[in-house]
Design a protein around this motif. Structure first.
Motif: not given
Length: 504
Positions: A256-285
């Protein structure tokens, strides 16, 4: 003599390896109900007076968590963690145990580069400074233990800490604790609680320390299952609701985290890699909070973060709404401060920090950004202009974080300083976590004890004038700062340094 003692200490250590401010009382007394987004199912009853609740809660906490007289007197603690035998799963309960007897001013863990890389995000979130000690080839002496013992000795000789706590399952540090006590400082051994099994290490350490602080092994402690909720429809928002939540709701699925990342990236809110294991939770939030604000999604859980991400996933997954793309004009800021001990006991260290500062907030990345951030972090009063003393106070309180961002030398020109701060605050893909100025409750108590304030409930103007009188009479200040926050910080530091008997 001190140098000789610490030389002996190191030798023995190197032997073989073995919303406004939210009080705890208010939170504990409020009726916990379940909310979903901004739909209210039941309203909590109005709370009793804050002072009455807090006094009752503190008394209850003291009964539930008895400590020795020496432990209760400890104020500023230097915590040193042996990374060889203290895993990240116990960091939060360990911090809770130490915070129950004082304020943790120094947090260090001694470990090798492999663990430092693997645990980096956890250490950053809990503000634990890693000290990387290379492994030497051969030999029975552990260089990390040597570094820990040496640093503990250096800090024990300084005036900014009144206690040293060492978290380790080794008995090698007994002599270090003894030297700390000889230096007129409190010494605490921090050990795992093994239940009914007798602790050999505890029996060995007890003659050398003032007290032993035990923590439970396992996942972080969440005594009452709190969650904190903010309405991100608003800029500069604060926590609106404090709710109960079952442990099952905090589980987060990686897919679900990976799906959320890809959704946010599609709409310009997330610029980093869509990796649900190696991400900064504070930046994602932060990206999620910006999405909620731009699309007027309403309330979102801000702690625990995993539950907030889960809510965001359910809010957008499978929906075909015309989502608004991000225009890169928002900044997500996380204020931090040392929370009340009773609040830490009730909620755990991380959530207590969030509750103490009113939660994170959003600000526009415009010309007023620095002023908005300084006001929300309590360095500025409403309507007060930004001045050089206020800027210097923020720089001093956050010097470590600023140095990590390349802010080494403070420009003499105020305009240039504000410009550089604006660039730092508005930087993309950077966690904006900044330390708040202190609240004035402790200083008000000290001023009452010093006979300069009639009561702790006096008006803000009375407290402002009382701080000015103290600065003239006790600090010898001929020129008084016009800023409430600057006066507060200077008076608070003076009480802490020169009148420990009045210290909170």
């Amino acid at each position: 003599m001190m140098s000789l003692c610490w030389t002996r200490c190191l030798c023995l250590t190197n032997k073989s390896r073995h919303a406004p401010h939210i009080s705890a009382g208010k939170i504990l007394s409020w009726h916990l109900v379940r909310w979903k987004h901004s739909e209210v199912k039941q309203k909590p009853p109005p709370p009793p007076p804050v002072r009455q609740i807090l006094e009752k809660t503190v008394l209850q906490q003291q009964e539930e968590h008895p400590a020795s007289i020496a432990a209760r007197q400890a104020t500023n603690i230097g915590l040193f963690i042996d990374g060889d035998n203290v895993p990240p799963a116990v960091f939060e309960p360990l911090l809770d145990a130490v915070a129950s007897v004082g304020q943790i001013k120094i947090r260090r863990i001694y470990l090798d580069s492999v663990r430092a890389s693997r645990w980096g995000e956890v250490l950053q979130n809990l503000r634990i400074d890693p000290v990387i000690v290379p492994r030497s080839a051969g030999g029975a002496k552990d260089p990390a233990d040597v570094a820990l013992a040496f640093d503990a000795g250096l800090e024990a000789a300084k005036a900014n800490v009144t206690a040293i706590a060492i978290a380790s399952q080794d008995s090698d540090f007994a002599w270090v604790h003894q030297q700390v006590r000889l230096n007129n400082k409190q010494a605490f051994a921090v050990l795992r609680d093994v239940g009914n099994i007798p602790s050999n290490i505890g029996n060995l350490m007890r003659p050398f320390v003032n007290d032993i602080l035990y923590y439970k092994q396992g996942s972080a402690r969440k005594p009452l299952g709190y969650r904190l909720v903010s309405n991100f429809n608003l800029l500069d928002s604060e926590i609106e609701q404090i709710q109960g939540v079952s442990d099952a709701e905090t589980d987060q699925a990686r897919e679900r985290t990976g799906i959320l990342m890809r959704f946010l990236k599609e709409h310009g809110y997330w610029e980093l890699a869509c990796d649900p294991q190696g991400f900064n939770v504070n930046l994602l939030f932060a990206a999620v909070a910006k999405f909620f604000h731009v699309n007027k999604m309403g309330c979102l859980t801000v702690s625990p973060l995993s539950l907030g991400l889960e809510e965001a996933y359910h809010a957008v997954h499978g929906k075909t709404a015309p989502w608004t793309r991000y225009s890169n004009d928002l900044v997500f800021v996380e204020p931090i401060m040392t929370p009340e001990r009773a609040l830490v006991r009730a909620m755990g260290q991380r959530m207590a920090v969030t509750a103490s500062v009113g939660g994170p907030f959003l600000a526009k990345a415009n010309a007023d950004l620095v002023e908005v951030v300084l006001r929300r972090l309590w360095y500025l009063e409403a309507g007060e202009p930004v001045s050089r003393p206020v800027i210097d106070l923020f720089l001093e309180s956050n010097h470590k974080e600023l140095r990590a961002r390349g802010f080494q030398n403070t420009p003499d020109d105020d305009v240039e300083t504000l410009h550089r701060l604006h660039e730092i605050f508005a930087a993309r893909n950077e966690v904006q976590r900044w330390r708040c100025n202190a609240r004035d409750l402790g200083v008000r108590k000290d001023l009452v004890k010093a006979g300069l304030l009639l009561s702790e409930d006096c008006s803000r103007n009375d407290a402002f004038n009382a701080m000015g009188n103290y600065m003239k009479s006790s600090m010898g200040c001929a020129e008084l700062p016009p800023s409430y926050g600057v006066r507060l910080a200077r008076v608070r530091n003076s009480f802490n340094q020169h009148q420990p008997n009045l210290r909170k």
